[in-house]
Structure formats: structure tokens, C-alpha cells
Design a protein around this motif. Structure first.
Motif, PDB file in Angstrom:
ATOM      1  N   GLU A 150       0.808  -1.261   0.166  1.00 16.15           N
ATOM      2  CA  GLU A 150      -0.132   0.044  -0.001  1.00 16.15           C
ATOM      3  C   GLU A 150       0.906   1.298   0.112  1.00 16.15           C
ATOM      4  O   GLU A 150       1.888   1.198   0.480  1.00 16.15           O
ATOM      5  N   TRP A 151       0.343   2.338  -0.554  1.00 21.44           N
ATOM      6  CA  TRP A 151       1.063   3.460  -0.378  1.00 21.44           C
ATOM      7  C   TRP A 151       0.851   4.144   0.561  1.00 21.44           C
ATOM      8  O   TRP A 151      -0.091   4.041   1.466  1.00 21.44           O
ATOM      9  N   ASP A 152       2.037   4.971   1.338  1.00 24.13           N
ATOM     10  CA  ASP A 152       1.803   5.758   2.366  1.00 24.13           C
ATOM     11  C   ASP A 152       1.066   7.002   2.469  1.00 24.13           C
ATOM     12  O   ASP A 152       1.005   7.522   3.517  1.00 24.13           O
ATOM     13  N   GLY A 153       0.879   7.388   1.314  1.00 25.79           N
ATOM     14  CA  GLY A 153      -0.312   8.571   1.206  1.00 25.79           C
ATOM     15  C   GLY A 153       0.743  10.023   1.191  1.00 25.79           C
ATOM     16  O   GLY A 153      -0.019  10.810   0.996  1.00 25.79           O
ATOM     17  N   ARG A 154       1.876   9.683   0.989  1.00 25.27           N
ATOM     18  CA  ARG A 154       2.706  10.861   1.112  1.00 25.27           C
ATOM     19  C   ARG A 154       3.919  10.947   0.180  1.00 25.27           C
ATOM     20  O   ARG A 154       4.264  11.915  -0.632  1.00 25.27           O
ATOM     21  N   HIS A 155       4.883   9.900   0.003  1.00 20.86           N
ATOM     22  CA  HIS A 155       5.688  10.060  -1.000  1.00 20.86           C
ATOM     23  C   HIS A 155       5.478   9.766  -2.378  1.00 20.86           C
ATOM     24  O   HIS A 155       4.748   8.904  -2.661  1.00 20.86           O
ATOM     25  N   VAL A 156       6.100  10.771  -2.994  1.00 20.17           N
ATOM     26  CA  VAL A 156       5.714  10.752  -4.485  1.00 20.17           C
ATOM     27  C   VAL A 156       7.060  10.766  -5.226  1.00 20.17           C
ATOM     28  O   VAL A 156       7.735  11.702  -5.385  1.00 20.17           O
ATOM     29  N   PRO A 157       7.561   9.546  -5.522  1.00 15.51           N
ATOM     30  CA  PRO A 157       8.923   9.465  -6.102  1.00 15.51           C
ATOM     31  C   PRO A 157       9.097   9.852  -7.322  1.00 15.51           C
ATOM     32  O   PRO A 157       8.591   9.520  -8.538  1.00 15.51           O
ATOM     33  N   GLU A 158      10.559  10.744  -7.589  1.00 16.56           N
ATOM     34  CA  GLU A 158      10.626  11.323  -8.723  1.00 16.56           C
ATOM     35  C   GLU A 158      11.629  10.368  -9.199  1.00 16.56           C
ATOM     36  O   GLU A 158      12.593   9.859  -8.721  1.00 16.56           O
ATOM     37  N   PRO A 159      11.394   9.887 -10.691  1.00 11.25           N
ATOM     38  CA  PRO A 159      12.275   9.094 -11.552  1.00 11.25           C
ATOM     39  C   PRO A 159      13.532   9.850 -11.772  1.00 11.25           C
ATOM     40  O   PRO A 159      13.435  11.032 -12.414  1.00 11.25           O
ATOM     41  N   ILE A 160      14.781   9.360 -11.182  1.00 10.50           N
ATOM     42  CA  ILE A 160      15.999  10.014 -11.481  1.00 10.50           C
ATOM     43  C   ILE A 160      16.807   9.013 -12.282  1.00 10.50           C
ATOM     44  O   ILE A 160      17.024   7.928 -12.022  1.00 10.50           O
ATOM     45  N   SER A 161      17.623   9.507 -13.330  1.00 10.21           N
ATOM     46  CA  SER A 161      18.515   8.650 -14.016  1.00 10.21           C
ATOM     47  C   SER A 161      19.782   8.752 -13.557  1.00 10.21           C
ATOM     48  O   SER A 161      20.389   9.666 -13.152  1.00 10.21           O
ATOM     49  N   ARG A 162      20.389   7.498 -12.898  1.00  7.32           N
ATOM     50  CA  ARG A 162      21.754   7.352 -12.757  1.00  7.32           C
ATOM     51  C   ARG A 162      22.217   5.947 -13.219  1.00  7.32           C
ATOM     52  O   ARG A 162      22.466   5.227 -12.530  1.00  7.32           O
ATOM     53  N   VAL A 163      22.264   6.004 -14.419  1.00 11.27           N
ATOM     54  CA  VAL A 163      22.462   4.892 -15.472  1.00 11.27           C
ATOM     55  C   VAL A 163      21.033   3.866 -15.175  1.00 11.27           C
ATOM     56  O   VAL A 163      20.742   3.519 -16.140  1.00 11.27           O
ATOM     57  N   THR A 164      20.902   3.557 -13.974  1.00 11.82           N
ATOM     58  CA  THR A 164      19.454   2.772 -13.853  1.00 11.82           C
ATOM     59  C   THR A 164      18.515   4.203 -13.224  1.00 11.82           C
ATOM     60  O   THR A 164      18.961   5.109 -13.071  1.00 11.82           O
ATOM     61  N   LEU A 165      17.311   3.548 -13.363  1.00 10.49           N
ATOM     62  CA  LEU A 165      16.297   4.749 -13.018  1.00 10.49           C
ATOM     63  C   LEU A 165      15.928   4.614 -11.592  1.00 10.49           C
ATOM     64  O   LEU A 165      15.167   3.545 -11.182  1.00 10.49           O
ATOM     65  N   ARG A 166      16.166   5.480 -10.814  1.00 11.21           N
ATOM     66  CA  ARG A 166      15.991   5.576  -9.226  1.00 11.21           C
ATOM     67  C   ARG A 166      14.900   6.161  -8.784  1.00 11.21           C
ATOM     68  O   ARG A 166      14.460   7.074  -9.696  1.00 11.21           O
ATOM     69  N   PRO A 167      13.975   5.940  -7.806  1.00 13.79           N
ATOM     70  CA  PRO A 167      13.097   6.788  -7.336  1.00 13.79           C
ATOM     71  C   PRO A 167      13.780   7.417  -6.200  1.00 13.79           C
ATOM     72  O   PRO A 167      14.328   7.236  -5.387  1.00 13.79           O
ATOM     73  N   LYS A 168      13.673   8.869  -6.364  1.00 11.68           N
ATOM     74  CA  LYS A 168      14.168   9.865  -5.550  1.00 11.68           C
ATOM     75  C   LYS A 168      13.585   9.429  -3.936  1.00 11.68           C
ATOM     76  O   LYS A 168      12.423   9.467  -4.002  1.00 11.68           O
ATOM     77  N   GLY A 169      14.527   9.440  -3.123  1.00  7.28           N
ATOM     78  CA  GLY A 169      14.117   9.030  -1.611  1.00  7.28           C
ATOM     79  C   GLY A 169      13.849   7.969  -1.491  1.00  7.28           C
ATOM     80  O   GLY A 169      13.170   7.470  -0.187  1.00  7.28           O
ATOM     81  N   GLY A 170      14.159   6.914  -2.243  1.00  3.98           N
ATOM     82  CA  GLY A 170      14.010   5.259  -2.261  1.00  3.98           C
ATOM     83  C   GLY A 170      12.417   5.122  -2.467  1.00  3.98           C
ATOM     84  O   GLY A 170      11.644   6.001  -3.101  1.00  3.98           O
ATOM     85  N   MET A 171      11.914   4.113  -1.911  1.00  4.16           N
ATOM     86  CA  MET A 171      10.280   3.718  -2.206  1.00  4.16           C
ATOM     87  C   MET A 171       9.790   2.903  -1.009  1.00  4.16           C
ATOM     88  O   MET A 171       9.366   1.922  -0.742  1.00  4.16           O
ATOM     89  N   PRO A 172       9.494   3.968   0.171  1.00  4.62           N
ATOM     90  CA  PRO A 172       8.837   3.553   1.346  1.00  4.62           C
ATOM     91  C   PRO A 172       7.286   3.120   0.930  1.00  4.62           C
ATOM     92  O   PRO A 172       6.550   3.674   0.362  1.00  4.62           O
ATOM     93  N   LEU A 173       7.066   1.864   1.192  1.00  6.49           N
ATOM     94  CA  LEU A 173       5.538   1.250   0.989  1.00  6.49           C
ATOM     95  C   LEU A 173       5.018   0.744   2.365  1.00  6.49           C
ATOM     96  O   LEU A 173       5.991   0.083   3.045  1.00  6.49           O
ATOM     97  N   ILE A 174       3.965   0.477   2.509  1.00  4.04           N
ATOM     98  CA  ILE A 174       3.168  -0.036   3.417  1.00  4.04           C
ATOM     99  C   ILE A 174       3.170  -1.435   3.083  1.00  4.04           C
ATOM    100  O   ILE A 174       2.394  -1.984   2.167  1.00  4.04           O
ATOM    101  N   VAL A 175       3.652  -2.409   3.864  1.00  3.66           N
ATOM    102  CA  VAL A 175       3.681  -3.925   3.651  1.00  3.66           C
ATOM    103  C   VAL A 175       2.707  -4.623   4.575  1.00  3.66           C
ATOM    104  O   VAL A 175       2.780  -4.322   5.925  1.00  3.66           O
ATOM    105  N   LYS A 176       1.558  -5.164   4.266  1.00 11.04           N
ATOM    106  CA  LYS A 176       0.730  -6.082   5.146  1.00 11.04           C
ATOM    107  C   LYS A 176       0.820  -7.558   4.749  1.00 11.04           C
ATOM    108  O   LYS A 176       0.465  -7.966   3.680  1.00 11.04           O
ATOM    109  N   ALA A 177       0.722  -8.257   6.037  1.00  6.79           N
ATOM    110  CA  ALA A 177       0.944  -9.695   5.755  1.00  6.79           C
ATOM    111  C   ALA A 177      -0.405 -10.101   5.568  1.00  6.79           C
ATOM    112  O   ALA A 177      -1.519  -9.726   6.017  1.00  6.79           O
ATOM    113  N   LEU A 178      -0.401 -11.198   4.745  1.00  2.60           N
ATOM    114  CA  LEU A 178      -1.858 -11.810   4.309  1.00  2.60           C
ATOM    115  C   LEU A 178      -1.840 -13.366   5.107  1.00  2.60           C
ATOM    116  O   LEU A 178      -0.913 -13.963   5.110  1.00  2.60           O
TER     117      LEU A 178
END
Length: 459
Positions: free
Chosen positions: A431-459
Motif C-alpha cells: 500500500e502507498w503511504d499517502g505521502r511519498h511521490v517518487p521522482e524518477p532519477i537517471s543514474r545509469v539505472t532509473l532510481r526513485p528519489k528518496g527510495g520507495m517506502p511502501l506499507i507492507v501488510k501480511a496476508l
């Protein structure tokens, strides 16, 4: 700000291009922060755009027919650039990614058997095991928690490459390689900018010393891995063994240790980084589009039948999962830019390109081009329904390149991403945390600026 997704429509984060070509100082100021921000809006709508007046500094090409000419029909007239070698050689040497001519052909021939489809399917249990081990590390964190999935995907895909193509690297060495690779890429846009301006390779820039020391550390670790393999390894078919046993078809010479290290470093570096980024962006898209996540989870549950575990036979029973992965690769291609050199004066659709000019194929832009895609910034996996995909020129969607130098590991990456994604979706919801909107940044590979924090829920 991007609107919140509805059940049908989601426009994920992208870059905002300048309305017109920037002055040289402003171009490079933006380029250093994020090369994708320096491309003017016209590149997204025109087939070819030259930057510069008398002799263009860069010519951006996004027309599929021209791209096919550059990468396939006239490939000898458009070789890889000195820029590629300058930027990547300190880390990767003259391996399969940077080599040209006979040296490249020999290295490609040695590596290719490792990436035959039937061979790759035999790696699926190892890929699934790596994903299951990640899930085990998440269990102590509870039923619901936030984590950086970019970091988690990097750990997982590195584990896969270290157990399959390149067995033998230990945990401490693996950690050092991942840290050093990150440091090397952090400041790489400075090196690319200097190369575009034809500044001396010895010229200082922020982070240059750290880049060089990181490259030396990685290569020393791989050299140690090779030495250990020579001592301890029995007959097997992994890449290390193949390269140790290889003989040049003309001279009969063995591949030198330096050349083996070049290639092992390339596969360690590129073999996990691109798949990790593909999975990171895919999980973000699914977190923001829960209806698609539900559909994929249902497909996985149906495909595994009674086995309860993803296996080699599962991969081809996941067409929807593959469509979602392809759409993620369209929106966020792991390698967002390709470069080539004009070996001689030439004409590209009426644009004169001088000998020695830098040609850039901005795959990130190609995949969002206004003339090629309907509503290109929208997340829509149905673009890759068979009847739709069949209409696209091959060079309209090319996350792994095209032509003789198409990524040798492209099938490995797709199988790995499918196996890992399917395994994760069996046991976790993202799930999205409702805040982080990652900018795609080119550093040879395509990174998300600020990493990629997501909410994980166990099933």
C-alpha cells in the motif's frame, strides 16, 4: 501534484521537462541533478531534436524507424560511444557491456548459453527462494509496517544473481559490492556531463575520488572471487566456469583474468540492479492501483494450483503479471538512456549529424512519446494485450535495448521479476503511504528519489 488514482485511471509520477531548450549552464545544472530534467518538452513530441546551433552537442532520437536504423540496419556506422567507456570502464573494464568488435562478439558468445530460456527456467526455484527469504525477514515486523522496497528488491535480486549466474560470493563481500555500486552511481551524472563537454577524464568533480575507490573495491572483491573459484571449483556450467574454460575461436587463447573480472563485475553490477529497479517501480504502481494488485494476486493463486509455490511451469501461466511488468518497464525503464556515436557525417530524417556527434536514444522519453502512445503518462497494462502489443514497432518499446547488443540477460530479468513478484503477492499486500511521490532519477539505472517506502501488510 498527481491526482489520486481512481479505479480506472492513474497517472504515476514523472519528470516535468522545460518548455524549451535551456541555455548551456542551465542545461547542465539540471543534468547534474537529474539528466531527465534537462530534456526539453519538444523531445516528447518530435522524432528528432538537436541541442546546439552550429554543431549540436546532443541529438535526441525517438523515431522508431530511425532507432532501428541506428541499432540494427546501420549498426556499424553508429558504434557505442567513448562516453560509455569513460563512465563505465573504471568499474566494468572492457566487459560485454563496454567492449566493441571481436572482443564483444567473443564475450557475448561465451555468455549466451547461460541465458537460454530452458536454462533460465531452471533458476526459478532459486528466485522464489530468495523472495521467500525476504518474506521471512518481514515476519518479525508484524502484520503491517513500512519498508523501503527499493532496498529490499536490491537485496533480493543480488541474492539471486549470486546464487545462479555467479555462485561463490559471501555475505560480507556482497554487502561491499552493493554499497560500492551505489556510491559509484551517486555521482555519475558529473562524469557523464564532463564527457559530453569533452573535458579531460582526469578533471576533478564532486565524488570522483569516491567513485574511483568504489570501483577498485568492487574489482578487488571480484578478483578474489575468481581466485577462489580457480582453487575450489569442480566442473559446472555457471558463468565463472564458462569463462575460465573459454578459448578464443581464432587464436585459441584463454580469456585473461582481467577480462573475466570485467565480465563478472558487469553481471554482478547490471544483473541485479536493473531487475531490482523494475520490481521497485512495479510494486509502487500496484500499491497505487490496488485493483490491479488484486487481479494479479488472483492470477497467481489460480496459476500455482495446488502446489502453493511458484515453479518453472507457473511463469507462462501469468500473462496478466507479465503485462503489468511490461507497463512498469514502459513507464520506468531500468536503463532510461542509450547513447551512440555518429562514425561519419550522416542524415537522419533531414537532420544533419556530423561525424563524432553524440546521439542519445532517451528510452524514458520514447516510452512516453506523444506521437507513439495514447495517453502516454497513464498506467495501463492493457497496452500489452497481445492484440495491442502486436501493433507497436519493435523499437517503440525497448526496455532492454534492440539489435545485436540487446541485453543478453533480458529473458533472465523478466523471468526473475515474474517469479519474485508472484511470490511476494502470495503473502503480502503493498500500500502507498499517502505521502511519498517518487521522482524518477537517471543514474545509469532509473532510481526513485528518496527510495520507495511502501506499507507492507501480511496476508
Amino acid at each position: 501534484m498527481n491526482a489520486l488514482p481512481t479505479s480506472e485511471t492513474f497517472y504515476p509520477p514523472t519528470v516535468q521537462p522545460p518548455d524549451r531548450a535551456l541555455s548551456l549552464p542551465r542545461f547542465f545544472a539540471r543534468f547534474i541533478r537529474n539528466p531527465l530534467q534537462a530534456l526539453p518538452r519538444s523531445v516528447y513530441s518530435e522524432p528528432i531534436v538537436a541541442y546546439g546551433k552550429k554543431r549540436p552537442l546532443v541529438t535526441w532520437v525517438t523515431d522508431p524507424e530511425l532507432i532501428e536504423r541506428i541499432l540494427l540496419r546501420d549498426v556499424e556506422r553508429f558504434p557505442k560511444t567513448p562516453l560509455d567507456r569513460r563512465v563505465l570502464t573504471p568499474m566494468l573494464g572492457n566487459g560485454i557491456l563496454t567492449a566493441e568488435g571481436d572482443s564483444w562478439r567473443w564475450q557475448r558468445k561465451i555468455a549466451s548459453p547461460m541465458f537460454r530460456y530452458a536454462e533460465l527456467l531452471s533458476y526459478v526455484p532459486t528466485m522464489v527462494e530468495a523472495a521467500e527469504q525476504l518474506l521471512e525477514t518481514w515476519k518479525p515486523r508484524g502484520q503491517k509496517f513500512t519498508t523501503d522496497v527499493e532496498e529490499a528488491m536490491t537485496e533480493t535480486t543480488f541474492s539471486v544473481i549470486a546464487r545462479t549466474v555467479l555462485a561463490g560470493i559471501d555475505e560480507n563481500e556482497a554487502g561491499a559490492v552493493k554499497r560500492s555500486a551505489r556510491i559509484y552511481l551517486d555521482r555519475i551524472s558529473w562524469e557523464v556531463a564532463a564527457a559530453i563537454l569533452h573535458l579531460p577524464a582526469t578533471m576533478w568533480h564532486p565524488g570522483k575520488a569516491n567513485m574511483r575507490s568504489s570501483a577498485r573495491e568492487v574489482r578487488a572483491i571480484v578478483q578474489h572471487l575468481l581466485a577462489q573459484c580457480r582453487k575450489a571449483r569442480g566442473p559446472n556450467g555457471d558463468l565463472v566456469a564458462r569463462m575460465i574454460a573459454a578459448r578464443h575461436p581464432t587464436t585459441g587463447e584463454q580469456m585473461s583474468d582481467t577480462a573475466i573480472v570485467d565480465n563478472l563485475t558487469t553481471f554482478l553490477f547490471a544483473g541485479h540492479e536493473t531487475t531490482a529497479k523494475a520490481l521497485t517501480w512495479t510494486l509502487y504502481l500496484l500499491a497505487r492501483s490496488p485493483q490491479w494488485q488484486d487481479r494479479l494476486r488472483h492470477e497467481v493463486q489460480h496459476a500455482i494450483l495446488s502446489s502453493q509455490r511458484v515453479g518453472p511451469g507457473t511463469i507462462e501461466r501469468l500473462p496478466l503479471t507479465l503485462r503489468v511488468l511490461k507497463e512498469a518497464l514502459r513507464l520506468y525503464p531500468p536503463a532510461p538512456v542509450m547513447t551512440r556515436l555518429a562514425k561519419e557525417d550522416t542524415d537522419l530524417a533531414g537532420t544533419h549529424v556530423s561525424r563524432g556527434s553524440l546521439i542519445v536514444i532517451p528510452i524514458f522519453v520514447l516510452h512516453r512519446h506523444r506521437r507513439l502512445w495514447d495517453d502516454p503518462d497513464r498506467f495501463d497494462p492493457d497496452r500489452f494485450l497481445p492484440e495491442n502489443e502486436a501493433k507497436y514497432p519493435r523499437t517503440q518499446f525497448m526496455p532492454f535495448g534492440y539489435g545485436p547488443r540487446i541485453c543478453v540477460g533480458s529473458s533472465f530479468a523478466l523471468i526473475e521479476a515474474t517469479a519474485i513478484l508472484a511470490t511476494l503477492l502470495q503473502s503480502a499486500r503493498f500500500e502507498w503511504d499517502g505521502r511519498h511521490v517518487p521522482e524518477p532519477i537517471s543514474r545509469v539505472t532509473l532510481r526513485p528519489k528518496g527510495g520507495m517506502p511502501l506499507i507492507v501488510k501480511a496476508l
